[in-house]
Design a protein around this motif. Structure first.
Motif, PDB file in Angstrom:
ATOM      1  N   UNK A 188       0.838  -1.204   0.000  1.00 37.10           N
ATOM      2  CA  UNK A 188       0.000   0.000   0.000  1.00 37.10           C
ATOM      3  C   UNK A 188       0.872   1.253   0.000  1.00 37.10           C
ATOM      4  N   UNK A 189       1.791   1.344   0.996  1.00 33.61           N
ATOM      5  CA  UNK A 189       2.536   2.591   1.073  1.00 33.61           C
ATOM      6  C   UNK A 189       3.580   2.714  -0.033  1.00 33.61           C
ATOM      7  N   UNK A 190       4.094   1.593  -0.536  1.00 39.03           N
ATOM      8  CA  UNK A 190       5.044   1.686  -1.645  1.00 39.03           C
ATOM      9  C   UNK A 190       4.356   2.176  -2.916  1.00 39.03           C
ATOM     10  N   UNK A 191       3.125   1.705  -3.133  1.00 35.82           N
ATOM     11  CA  UNK A 191       2.362   2.169  -4.294  1.00 35.82           C
ATOM     12  C   UNK A 191       2.061   3.657  -4.169  1.00 35.82           C
ATOM     13  N   UNK A 192       1.711   4.087  -2.958  1.00 33.10           N
ATOM     14  CA  UNK A 192       1.406   5.498  -2.727  1.00 33.10           C
ATOM     15  C   UNK A 192       2.655   6.357  -2.917  1.00 33.10           C
ATOM     16  N   UNK A 226       9.804   2.623   5.331  1.00 35.63           N
ATOM     17  CA  UNK A 226       8.597   1.991   5.853  1.00 35.63           C
ATOM     18  C   UNK A 226       7.414   2.940   6.057  1.00 35.63           C
ATOM     19  N   UNK A 227       7.671   4.258   6.050  1.00 32.06           N
ATOM     20  CA  UNK A 227       6.591   5.229   6.203  1.00 32.06           C
ATOM     21  C   UNK A 227       6.816   6.393   5.246  1.00 32.06           C
ATOM     22  N   UNK A 228       5.734   7.151   5.012  1.00 24.17           N
ATOM     23  CA  UNK A 228       5.854   8.335   4.176  1.00 24.17           C
ATOM     24  C   UNK A 228       6.824   9.342   4.792  1.00 24.17           C
ATOM     25  N   UNK A 229       6.771   9.498   6.112  1.00 31.61           N
ATOM     26  CA  UNK A 229       7.634  10.483   6.774  1.00 31.61           C
ATOM     27  C   UNK A 229       9.103  10.193   6.505  1.00 31.61           C
ATOM     28  N   UNK A 230       9.490   8.916   6.559  1.00 35.03           N
ATOM     29  CA  UNK A 230      10.877   8.562   6.298  1.00 35.03           C
ATOM     30  C   UNK A 230      11.245   8.769   4.825  1.00 35.03           C
ATOM     31  N   UNK A 231      10.287   8.554   3.952  1.00 42.12           N
ATOM     32  CA  UNK A 231      10.495   8.828   2.528  1.00 42.12           C
ATOM     33  C   UNK A 231      10.677  10.324   2.288  1.00 42.12           C
ATOM     34  N   UNK A 232       9.828  11.159   2.910  1.00 45.37           N
ATOM     35  CA  UNK A 232       9.918  12.606   2.734  1.00 45.37           C
ATOM     36  C   UNK A 232      11.242  13.158   3.241  1.00 45.37           C
ATOM     37  N   UNK A 233      11.748  12.582   4.313  1.00 47.20           N
ATOM     38  CA  UNK A 233      12.982  13.096   4.925  1.00 47.20           C
ATOM     39  C   UNK A 233      14.199  12.276   4.504  1.00 47.20           C
ATOM     40  N   UNK A 281      18.471   5.523  -0.541  1.00 50.79           N
ATOM     41  CA  UNK A 281      17.987   4.140  -0.634  1.00 50.79           C
ATOM     42  C   UNK A 281      16.873   4.044  -1.662  1.00 50.79           C
ATOM     43  N   UNK A 282      16.602   2.844  -2.180  1.00 47.26           N
ATOM     44  CA  UNK A 282      15.456   2.666  -3.068  1.00 47.26           C
ATOM     45  C   UNK A 282      14.159   2.867  -2.298  1.00 47.26           C
ATOM     46  N   UNK A 283      13.084   3.103  -3.000  1.00 47.32           N
ATOM     47  CA  UNK A 283      11.818   3.450  -2.365  1.00 47.32           C
ATOM     48  C   UNK A 283      11.316   2.359  -1.419  1.00 47.32           C
ATOM     49  N   UNK A 286       5.270   5.672  -4.754  1.00 43.98           N
ATOM     50  CA  UNK A 286       5.612   5.707  -6.183  1.00 43.98           C
ATOM     51  C   UNK A 286       4.704   6.684  -6.923  1.00 43.98           C
ATOM     52  N   UNK A 287       3.425   6.700  -6.551  1.00 42.03           N
ATOM     53  CA  UNK A 287       2.483   7.628  -7.182  1.00 42.03           C
ATOM     54  C   UNK A 287       2.875   9.073  -6.862  1.00 42.03           C
ATOM     55  N   UNK A 288       3.265   9.310  -5.607  1.00 41.28           N
ATOM     56  CA  UNK A 288       3.705  10.647  -5.202  1.00 41.28           C
ATOM     57  C   UNK A 288       4.959  11.047  -5.984  1.00 41.28           C
ATOM     58  N   UNK A 289       5.924  10.134  -6.073  1.00 41.72           N
ATOM     59  CA  UNK A 289       7.175  10.416  -6.778  1.00 41.72           C
ATOM     60  C   UNK A 289       6.912  10.748  -8.247  1.00 41.72           C
ATOM     61  N   UNK A 290       5.985  10.018  -8.876  1.00 38.52           N
ATOM     62  CA  UNK A 290       5.644  10.303 -10.273  1.00 38.52           C
ATOM     63  C   UNK A 290       4.948  11.657 -10.394  1.00 38.52           C
ATOM     64  N   UNK A 291       4.003  11.913  -9.487  1.00 40.10           N
ATOM     65  CA  UNK A 291       3.210  13.138  -9.545  1.00 40.10           C
ATOM     66  C   UNK A 291       4.073  14.380  -9.400  1.00 40.10           C
TER      67      UNK A 291
END
Length: 280
Positions: free
Chosen positions: A34-38, A61-68, A55-57, A40-45
């Motif tokens: 779920x969160x990986x799909x979300x 494990x969370x959006x917060x860690x991806x954002x930071x 690191x790769x997407x 990836x959608x955010x990264x594309x958008x």
């Protein structure tokens, strides 16, 4: 939607509550698919360049860690000249100048004072007449904030506030926008004298974290001003903190201590570590 309609909607929107909810959602662990799909959608958008990410997407494990997320080692070289001032972030220049009588330009026809921005007239006094610049971080950008010069972190101020967007519509229409939104100010002593790095919150920028102390904004704590007895040494390009999502950073220097580089123009795209000024 025109700017006036947008601003009317923003006045009605419970921006602090929305930012709290969004922040909690970004920190919530979800099933990996779920969160990986979300993400990836955010990264594309937002056209996020994941080739730059540490690191790769799948690692986050969370959006917060991806954002930071961090960047790959060596990707943003820091200008080595001891007297060069470097960009503290990846972002786009909103405004730049020298504060006339302690006043800074937000947008055409809208000014604010350094005293308002720092919430402390005494702390603001050294920056009257000095170099300043405002840099906007979009959702696609790297969201960590770094030191523009080597020096000593002498203290910080957490200033609770509102959560207006910092998009062009708000910047052009909301008086003293950066002075009413939540802020975390880091004070430094550098080769250019005193420096203030002002990190400004915004709608859905639920928290700002300091890297040098246990300080996190928008957690229900009251405002706080703290001065260190000895301070913390920081190298040029050393991490000062991070946004959860994008926002705005404002740099302030003492008068006559920093001269901006010609590259620092309105709408210029900056990268962490590139030279934006010089200590004469």
């Amino acid at each position: 939607m025109n700017d006036q309609t947008f601003m009317k909607l923003m006045r009605l929107l419970p921006k602090s509550a929305l930012s709290t909810v969004v922040g909690m959602a970004t920190r919530a662990p979800l099933p990996a698919p779920v969160h990986q799909a979300a993400m990836r959608a955010f990264a594309r958008s937002y056209n996020v360049d994941m080739a730059e990410a540490e690191h790769p997407i799948e690692h986050y494990p969370t959006f917060a860690q991806f954002f930071t997320r961090g960047l790959k080692t060596g990707l943003r070289p820091i200008d080595a000249d001891a007297k060069s001032v470097v960009s503290p972030v990846d972002g786009r220049v909103s405004q730049v100048g020298y504060s006339d009588l302690g006043r800074c330009l937000q947008a055409k026809g809208i000014e604010y004072t350094v005293d308002e921005l720092l919430g402390d007239a005494e702390a603001a006094k050294p920056f009257h007449g000095g170099a300043w610049t405002t840099i906007y971080l979009s959702p696609r950008d790297y969201h960590r904030i770094h030191s523009p010069l080597a020096g000593t972190i002498t203290g910080y101020a957490y200033i609770p506030g509102e959560f207006w967007p910092v998009n062009p519509a708000s910047v052009l229409n909301k008086q003293s926008l950066f002075c009413v939104n939540e802020r975390l100010v880091t004070y430094l002593e550098t080769v250019a004298g005193k420096c203030a790095v002002v990190k400004v919150g915004a709608t859905c920028v639920s928290r700002i974290k300091a890297a040098y102390d246990d300080v996190t904004t928008h957690t229900g704590q009251p405002g706080k001003v703290h001065r260190y007895q000895e301070g913390y040494k920081v190298e040029k390009g050393g991490e000062l903190g991070r946004f959860e999502m994008g926002s705005t950073v404002i740099l302030l220097f003492e008068p006559g201590r920093v001269k901006w580089d010609p590259v620092l123009q309105e709408d210029a795209v900056l990268r962490l570590g590139q030279r934006i000024g010089v200590v004469p």
